[in-house]
Design an enzyme around this catalytic site. Sequence first.
Site, PDB file in Angstrom:
ATOM      1  N   LYS A  69      -7.798  14.188   4.955  1.00  0.00           N
ATOM      2  CA  LYS A  69      -7.001  12.954   4.904  1.00  0.00           C
ATOM      3  C   LYS A  69      -5.950  13.091   5.979  1.00  0.00           C
ATOM      4  O   LYS A  69      -5.831  14.152   6.600  1.00  0.00           O
ATOM      5  CB  LYS A  69      -6.352  12.766   3.529  1.00  0.00           C
ATOM      6  CG  LYS A  69      -5.595  13.993   3.017  1.00  0.00           C
ATOM      7  CD  LYS A  69      -4.980  13.767   1.651  1.00  0.00           C
ATOM      8  CE  LYS A  69      -5.924  13.933   0.495  1.00  0.00           C
ATOM      9  NZ  LYS A  69      -6.265  12.688  -0.183  1.00  0.00           N
ATOM     10  N   ARG A  70      -5.169  12.028   6.217  1.00  0.00           N
ATOM     11  CA  ARG A  70      -4.088  12.165   7.185  1.00  0.00           C
ATOM     12  C   ARG A  70      -3.148  13.293   6.765  1.00  0.00           C
ATOM     13  O   ARG A  70      -2.980  13.558   5.575  1.00  0.00           O
ATOM     14  CB  ARG A  70      -3.307  10.849   7.287  1.00  0.00           C
ATOM     15  CG  ARG A  70      -4.020   9.790   8.081  1.00  0.00           C
ATOM     16  CD  ARG A  70      -4.238  10.178   9.528  1.00  0.00           C
ATOM     17  NE  ARG A  70      -3.010  10.165  10.283  1.00  0.00           N
ATOM     18  CZ  ARG A  70      -2.675   9.222  11.167  1.00  0.00           C
ATOM     19  NH1 ARG A  70      -3.489   8.224  11.419  1.00  0.00           N
ATOM     20  NH2 ARG A  70      -1.528   9.296  11.819  1.00  0.00           N
ATOM     21  N   LYS A 111       1.234  14.532   1.049  1.00  0.00           N
ATOM     22  CA  LYS A 111      -0.151  14.824   0.658  1.00  0.00           C
ATOM     23  C   LYS A 111      -0.359  16.327   0.422  1.00  0.00           C
ATOM     24  O   LYS A 111      -1.390  16.746  -0.087  1.00  0.00           O
ATOM     25  CB  LYS A 111      -1.125  14.291   1.703  1.00  0.00           C
ATOM     26  CG  LYS A 111      -1.095  12.758   1.815  1.00  0.00           C
ATOM     27  CD  LYS A 111      -2.072  12.255   2.871  1.00  0.00           C
ATOM     28  CE  LYS A 111      -1.950  10.776   3.170  1.00  0.00           C
ATOM     29  NZ  LYS A 111      -2.633   9.921   2.172  1.00  0.00           N
ATOM     30  N   THR A 133      -8.393   6.695  -1.606  1.00  0.00           N
ATOM     31  CA  THR A 133      -9.771   6.207  -1.713  1.00  0.00           C
ATOM     32  C   THR A 133     -10.741   7.345  -1.393  1.00  0.00           C
ATOM     33  O   THR A 133     -11.882   7.326  -1.838  1.00  0.00           O
ATOM     34  CB  THR A 133     -10.019   5.025  -0.761  1.00  0.00           C
ATOM     35  OG1 THR A 133      -9.439   5.340   0.511  1.00  0.00           O
ATOM     36  CG2 THR A 133      -9.393   3.752  -1.288  1.00  0.00           C
ATOM     37  N   LYS A 174     -14.532   8.632  -2.951  1.00  0.00           N
ATOM     38  CA  LYS A 174     -15.741   8.959  -2.172  1.00  0.00           C
ATOM     39  C   LYS A 174     -16.293  10.319  -2.584  1.00  0.00           C
ATOM     40  O   LYS A 174     -17.503  10.493  -2.762  1.00  0.00           O
ATOM     41  CB  LYS A 174     -15.425   8.943  -0.675  1.00  0.00           C
ATOM     42  CG  LYS A 174     -15.090   7.547  -0.167  1.00  0.00           C
ATOM     43  CD  LYS A 174     -14.396   7.546   1.188  1.00  0.00           C
ATOM     44  CE  LYS A 174     -13.704   6.195   1.389  1.00  0.00           C
ATOM     45  NZ  LYS A 174     -12.728   6.201   2.492  1.00  0.00           N
ATOM     46  N   HIS A 200       0.805  -1.238   0.000  1.00  0.00           N
ATOM     47  CA  HIS A 200       0.000   0.000   0.000  1.00  0.00           C
ATOM     48  C   HIS A 200       0.825   1.270   0.000  1.00  0.00           C
ATOM     49  O   HIS A 200       0.280   2.352   0.223  1.00  0.00           O
ATOM     50  CB  HIS A 200      -0.900   0.056   1.229  1.00  0.00           C
ATOM     51  CG  HIS A 200      -1.959  -0.992   1.276  1.00  0.00           C
ATOM     52  ND1 HIS A 200      -3.237  -0.771   0.842  1.00  0.00           N
ATOM     53  CD2 HIS A 200      -1.928  -2.270   1.705  1.00  0.00           C
ATOM     54  CE1 HIS A 200      -3.960  -1.863   1.018  1.00  0.00           C
ATOM     55  NE2 HIS A 200      -3.177  -2.799   1.530  1.00  0.00           N
TER      56      HIS A 200
HETATM   57  C1  26W Z   1       3.159   0.957  10.827  1.00  0.00           C
HETATM   58  C2  26W Z   1       3.339   2.119   9.985  1.00  0.00           C
HETATM   59  C3  26W Z   1       2.486   2.104   8.799  1.00  0.00           C
HETATM   60  C4  26W Z   1       1.119   2.186   8.954  1.00  0.00           C
HETATM   61  C5  26W Z   1       0.315   2.206   7.865  1.00  0.00           C
HETATM   62  C6  26W Z   1       3.052   2.042   7.560  1.00  0.00           C
HETATM   63  C7  26W Z   1       2.255   2.059   6.462  1.00  0.00           C
HETATM   64  C8  26W Z   1       0.888   2.138   6.620  1.00  0.00           C
HETATM   65  C9  26W Z   1      -0.012   2.130   5.432  1.00  0.00           C
HETATM   66  C10 26W Z   1       0.599   1.358   4.290  1.00  0.00           C
HETATM   67  C11 26W Z   1      -0.370   3.498   5.042  1.00  0.00           C
HETATM   68  C12 26W Z   1      -1.610   3.551   4.229  1.00  0.00           C
HETATM   69  O1  26W Z   1      -2.692   3.629   4.779  1.00  0.00           O
HETATM   70  N1  26W Z   1      -1.485   3.563   2.904  1.00  0.00           N
HETATM   71  C13 26W Z   1      -2.615   3.935   2.085  1.00  0.00           C
HETATM   72  O2  26W Z   1      -3.325   2.792   1.680  1.00  0.00           O
HETATM   73  C14 26W Z   1      -4.498   3.158   0.983  1.00  0.00           C
HETATM   74  C15 26W Z   1      -5.282   1.909   0.707  1.00  0.00           C
HETATM   75  O3  26W Z   1      -4.639   1.140  -0.254  1.00  0.00           O
HETATM   76  C16 26W Z   1      -4.134   3.925  -0.281  1.00  0.00           C
HETATM   77  O4  26W Z   1      -5.327   4.342  -0.892  1.00  0.00           O
HETATM   78  C17 26W Z   1      -3.284   5.141   0.061  1.00  0.00           C
HETATM   79  O5  26W Z   1      -2.847   5.776  -1.114  1.00  0.00           O
HETATM   80  C18 26W Z   1      -2.098   4.724   0.886  1.00  0.00           C
HETATM   81  O6  26W Z   1      -1.390   5.857   1.350  1.00  0.00           O
END
Ligand code: 26W
Length: 827
Positions: free
Chosen positions: A564-565, A570, A672, A676, A373
């Site tokens: 968003k975060r 971003k 995503t 929406k 992701h």
């Molecule tokens: C533990 C640290 C950590 C936590 C979460 C590392 C990485 C993540 C995720 C991979 C971050 C994340 O939420 N990525 C997002 O995933 C979405 C669903 O596929 C995508 O639509 C977003 O572009 C992507 O940033």
Amino acid sequence: MDSTTPEALAGMRETASPATLPADTLKADILWHVLYSLGRDNERPDRQTVFRALALALRDRLVEKWIASQRAIYAKSSKRVYYLSLEFLPGPFLRQNLIALGLEKEARDALTELGFTLDDVAGEEWEPGLGNGGLGRLASCYLDSMAALRLPAYGYGIRYAFGIFHQLIRDGQQVERADNWLRGGQHWEFERTHYMHPVRFYGSVREWVDEQGRLRHTLEGGSTVMAMACDMFIPGYRNDYVLNMRLWAAKSSREFEFSFFNTGDYIGAVEKKIRDENISMVLYPNDEAPEGKELRLKQQFFLVSATMQDIVRRFRKKGVAWDQFPRKNVIHLNETHPAVAIPELMRLLVDEELLPWEEAWYICVRTFAYTNHTVLPEALEVWPEELFRKVLPRHLQIIYEINRRFLHDVRRQFPHDPGLLARVSLIHEGEQRFVRMSHLAIVGSFSVNGVSAHHSNIIKESIFNEFYKIFPERFNNKTNGITPRRWLRQCNPTLAWLITEHIGTEWLTDLEQLKKLEPYAESAGFQKAWMEVRLRNKQKLAEYIHAKNGITILPESLYDVHVKRFHEYKRQLLNILHVITLYNRIRRDPDAGIVPRTFIFGGKAAPGYYMAKHIIQLINAVGYTINTDPRVGDMLKVVFLQNYCVTLAERIMPATDLSEQISTAGMEASGTGNMKFALNGAITIGTHDGANIEMLEHVGDENLFLFGLLSHEVEDLRRQGYNPRTFYETDSELREVLDMISGGYFSPGDPHMFRDIVESLLNHGDRYMVLADFRSYAYRQQDAARAYLDQPGWARRSMLNTARMGFFSSDRSMGEYARDIWGVEGV
Ligand code: 26W
């Protein structure tokens, strides 16, 4: 069925129903639960009590359907899908469950008779924030679609006692508060207090040789924590099918450790219990930057170990040979967070089932599938080898053996590239050694997918290019999707109704049906109706903003939304630079005739992410300056909505005109939120990144404002040596904005306050190319404003966005996963 399993226990409940269900109407059920489940006087229950009772009444209906669904899966002996995720972000359940069960009207009527409205009662629900953002929310959209498609699937995760923190804005700054979502009790779930699996950590590995001369490995010592199942039900849309999201909660192995009692250390015994139960206490609030903490590794293994025990238990019931395991099970890894499932399955097969390594590995690489992701290098998970050895000593040995065999094969396949081995190794060698979880996930899976076409290409061409050369057949794309039940039907009921009036209800389970709206895009009458619904949604959001932030906004203004975060990639910073630009234009010429706009921001920053928090502070400071400047009046408003979450997203999506999707090209895997907004008729201003690109292909370039560098241009510029200062020097509007920020215009009490933000752009390389994209963004924003002045034209664009979003349904995504990766069909 094994009589001790929760399925069987729940089945016993079922035999007592439905004939003996308390009553056959929802109202009677609510009152029954008020009295008998909640122990309250059912003559005048309060709103919160009514909410809980309604949830229980719905849970009764869900559990029946779940039992029936389980039996159907069992009877068909279907291959099962296990979706493992450290995060789920389901949002509030009440409306979603009512819609799926077809009980909305009945609930409204029942509540009216009890003196409440559905809106009031739904407002009592506290959503489970068991995820950070995109990844967790995607997992929940996918469960909804798996249920809609009747897939034989299970979601597995952790029931954190504290989810993502609650965000407050105090003096313009983010403040974190604990999210005690279980405070009021949990009425959607079943806690299986008698159903637990032991999970073992630490200890040491003893090697010995058994009577048959086999080398054996046994873990000795260490400590054991119990995993208790908590089940939540995910109903399919009006199809009587219900899936289970099983979340594990940590429980101490023995209520209090006896050895402590024996030495008279009562408090010591309690402390051990607290330490054990800490494992599922809190969700790590980092999105994109792993923290590398021991507790987090323990969380990962806790989920994996408990889940694998569940999977193996179900498989064993069938009494078939182990080599049939991949034909009967597929385990999907949502990111690398649960990737330790790979060595855990190897351990079960080799150490406990005594299968030869080769056979075990053959089973493994036909069982696992992995979704990536993110491409941000800092988000790729690695664990210090020392820590790994301490917490999971046997798993580290297994990883080394996987690696040894893998590198051996690579050496044979590519004999002339000695450097390759170090680059693809599961272990990063250097001053300190690290286990690379993405390498483990790729080597141990038969499928590796990205989450948008663009992202999947980046994976193949750059970050995992060498693995792509080794295992080309493993790599594939599955573009993300969102569930139309929550993200249109539920959050925007009036628009959903208008759509249904014209094209029927099929779109709810076949989103491509929205295409049928296209002919109406030219109809003046439909445009008017469409824009009236949108305006009413905007009025409602204006009321909410007034109530929460005390800011009055014009419902007719252009709602320009960035939620968003918070992360530098971003580029909320790019947005606020543009806001300041508009402010300066108004200051220079109040009659410049700019389109009145309301800028709305929302999102959480990781508590330790200094720059992200600082940008939140800047936005609030700019907002304060602009909102209180009498020269500006209604022309411009800036609103920061605190605590962005699923519940808040449901308010915002239907009321947005312009959706900000402005990441640096090449950095957003998919997004995503972009989907929406567009599904609800917002128009996107966005970069050539993630799923924006596919959205552009579907909605057409007249209906999406594209700007900025392409991802290969970003790379080229970086290679050639990007100098952000040239933009500062040649663009006077941009210079003015940056000078105001660093000169303290928005922080008169502390002129230096935001200087480091400007420094990061001018003197520290502007890693996210904010300045390079500024002018192109500002131009495109002007196009958007001009387009908004032509309201019929805007209505047309808005409708075409909705009409052409069919592809982005999570039903389509799940259908592709089921067909191309999992090899499963609906039950
Ligand atoms: C533990 C640290 C950590 C936590 C979460 C590392 C990485 C993540 C995720 C991979 C971050 C994340 O939420 N990525 C997002 O995933 C979405 C669903 O596929 C995508 O639509 C977003 O572009 C992507 O940033």
